[in-house]
Design a protein around this motif. Structure first.
Motif, short mmCIF file in Angstrom:
data_model
loop_
_atom_site.label_atom_id
_atom_site.label_comp_id
_atom_site.label_asym_id
_atom_site.label_seq_id
_atom_site.Cartn_x
_atom_site.Cartn_y
_atom_site.Cartn_z
N ASN A 14 0.83 -1.20 0.00
CA ASN A 14 0.00 0.00 0.00
C ASN A 14 0.86 1.24 0.00
N GLN A 15 0.91 1.90 -1.15
CA GLN A 15 1.76 3.08 -1.26
C GLN A 15 1.15 4.29 -0.56
N ASN A 16 -0.17 4.24 -0.41
CA ASN A 16 -0.84 5.42 0.11
C ASN A 16 -0.74 5.55 1.61
N ASN A 17 0.49 5.64 2.11
CA ASN A 17 0.61 5.86 3.54
C ASN A 17 0.84 7.33 3.83
N VAL A 18 0.68 8.14 2.79
CA VAL A 18 0.82 9.59 2.95
C VAL A 18 -0.49 10.26 2.52
N PHE A 19 -0.94 11.17 3.34
CA PHE A 19 -2.20 11.85 3.08
C PHE A 19 -1.93 13.35 2.99
N PHE A 20 -2.52 14.00 1.99
CA PHE A 20 -2.30 15.44 1.80
C PHE A 20 -3.51 16.21 2.30
N ALA A 21 -3.31 17.02 3.32
CA ALA A 21 -4.40 17.83 3.87
C ALA A 21 -4.11 19.31 3.62
N GLN A 22 -5.15 20.08 3.35
CA GLN A 22 -4.93 21.50 3.11
C GLN A 22 -6.10 22.32 3.63
N LEU A 23 -5.84 23.59 3.79
CA LEU A 23 -6.82 24.49 4.37
C LEU A 23 -6.85 25.80 3.60
N GLY A 24 -7.97 26.11 3.00
CA GLY A 24 -8.10 27.40 2.31
C GLY A 24 -7.96 27.28 0.81
N GLU A 25 -8.50 28.27 0.12
CA GLU A 25 -8.59 28.24 -1.34
C GLU A 25 -7.21 28.27 -2.01
N ASP A 26 -6.35 29.16 -1.54
CA ASP A 26 -5.01 29.25 -2.13
C ASP A 26 -4.23 27.97 -1.90
N SER A 27 -4.40 27.44 -0.70
CA SER A 27 -3.70 26.21 -0.34
C SER A 27 -4.14 25.07 -1.24
N ARG A 28 -5.43 25.09 -1.56
CA ARG A 28 -6.00 24.03 -2.38
C ARG A 28 -5.32 23.98 -3.75
N LYS A 29 -5.14 25.15 -4.35
CA LYS A 29 -4.48 25.20 -5.66
C LYS A 29 -3.06 24.68 -5.57
N GLN A 30 -2.36 25.12 -4.53
CA GLN A 30 -0.98 24.68 -4.34
C GLN A 30 -0.92 23.19 -4.06
N ALA A 31 -1.87 22.72 -3.28
CA ALA A 31 -1.91 21.29 -2.95
C ALA A 31 -2.06 20.46 -4.22
N LEU A 32 -2.98 20.86 -5.08
CA LEU A 32 -3.21 20.12 -6.34
C LEU A 32 -1.93 20.08 -7.17
N ASN A 33 -1.25 21.21 -7.17
CA ASN A 33 0.01 21.34 -7.86
C ASN A 33 1.05 20.35 -7.35
N LEU A 34 1.16 20.30 -6.03
CA LEU A 34 2.15 19.42 -5.39
C LEU A 34 1.77 17.95 -5.56
N ILE A 35 0.47 17.66 -5.44
CA ILE A 35 0.00 16.29 -5.60
C ILE A 35 0.33 15.81 -7.01
N ASP A 36 0.16 16.71 -7.97
CA ASP A 36 0.45 16.40 -9.37
C ASP A 36 1.94 16.13 -9.56
N LYS A 37 2.75 16.98 -8.96
CA LYS A 37 4.19 16.85 -9.06
C LYS A 37 4.64 15.50 -8.47
N LEU A 38 4.05 15.15 -7.34
CA LEU A 38 4.38 13.87 -6.69
C LEU A 38 3.96 12.70 -7.58
N ARG A 39 2.77 12.84 -8.20
CA ARG A 39 2.25 11.76 -9.04
C ARG A 39 3.17 11.53 -10.23
N GLN A 40 3.70 12.61 -10.79
CA GLN A 40 4.61 12.48 -11.93
C GLN A 40 5.87 11.71 -11.53
N GLU A 41 6.20 11.76 -10.26
CA GLU A 41 7.37 11.04 -9.76
C GLU A 41 7.01 9.63 -9.30
N GLY A 42 5.74 9.23 -9.53
CA GLY A 42 5.31 7.90 -9.14
C GLY A 42 4.97 7.80 -7.65
N LEU A 43 4.79 8.97 -7.01
CA LEU A 43 4.45 8.98 -5.59
C LEU A 43 2.99 9.38 -5.44
#
Length: 109
Positions: A14-43
């Motif tokens: 189970n790779q999903n031992n990391v959970f991404f939590a965020q708070l607020g509209e600006d954070s949400r955009k940044q979170a999506l960005n980071l989640i995407d970046k991680l996904r591109q790295e296979g994370l």
């Protein structure tokens, strides 16, 4: 006889031992960005950007058995940082967003 030990191996998968939590509209955009970046790295990290409160998200992380949470609040968003929280001990540290890929890679290894 000896206890079967194979049950312990399953969690590695189970790779999903990391959970991404965020708070607020600006954070949400940044979170999506980071989640995407991680996904591109296979994370792959779990997240539930629909939930409003940080507490709700962290409870969900707990239910899903996440070992770590990445937390992006307003302050972190402004400072280009992200908090890494160890869900077991509750310890947390702040890292630069640009280092998040290396940080997460170490967590899941």
């Amino acid at each position: 006889g000896k206890e079967q030990e194979e049950d312990f191996e399953l969690e590695e998968v189970n790779q999903n031992n990391v959970f991404f939590a965020q708070l607020g509209e600006d954070s949400r955009k940044q979170a999506l960005n980071l989640i995407d970046k991680l996904r591109q790295e296979g994370l792959f990290v779990d997240h539930n950007l629909g939930k409003k409160s940080l507490r709700d998200q962290l409870e969900l992380a707990d239910e899903q058995g996440a070992e770590y949470s990445l937390i992006l609040g307003q302050k972190e968003t402004k400072n280009g940082e992200v908090i890494i929280r160890d869900m077991d001990s509750g310890d947390q540290r702040t890292v630069a967003q640009k280092n998040v890929v290396e940080e997460v890679r170490e967590l899941v290894d």
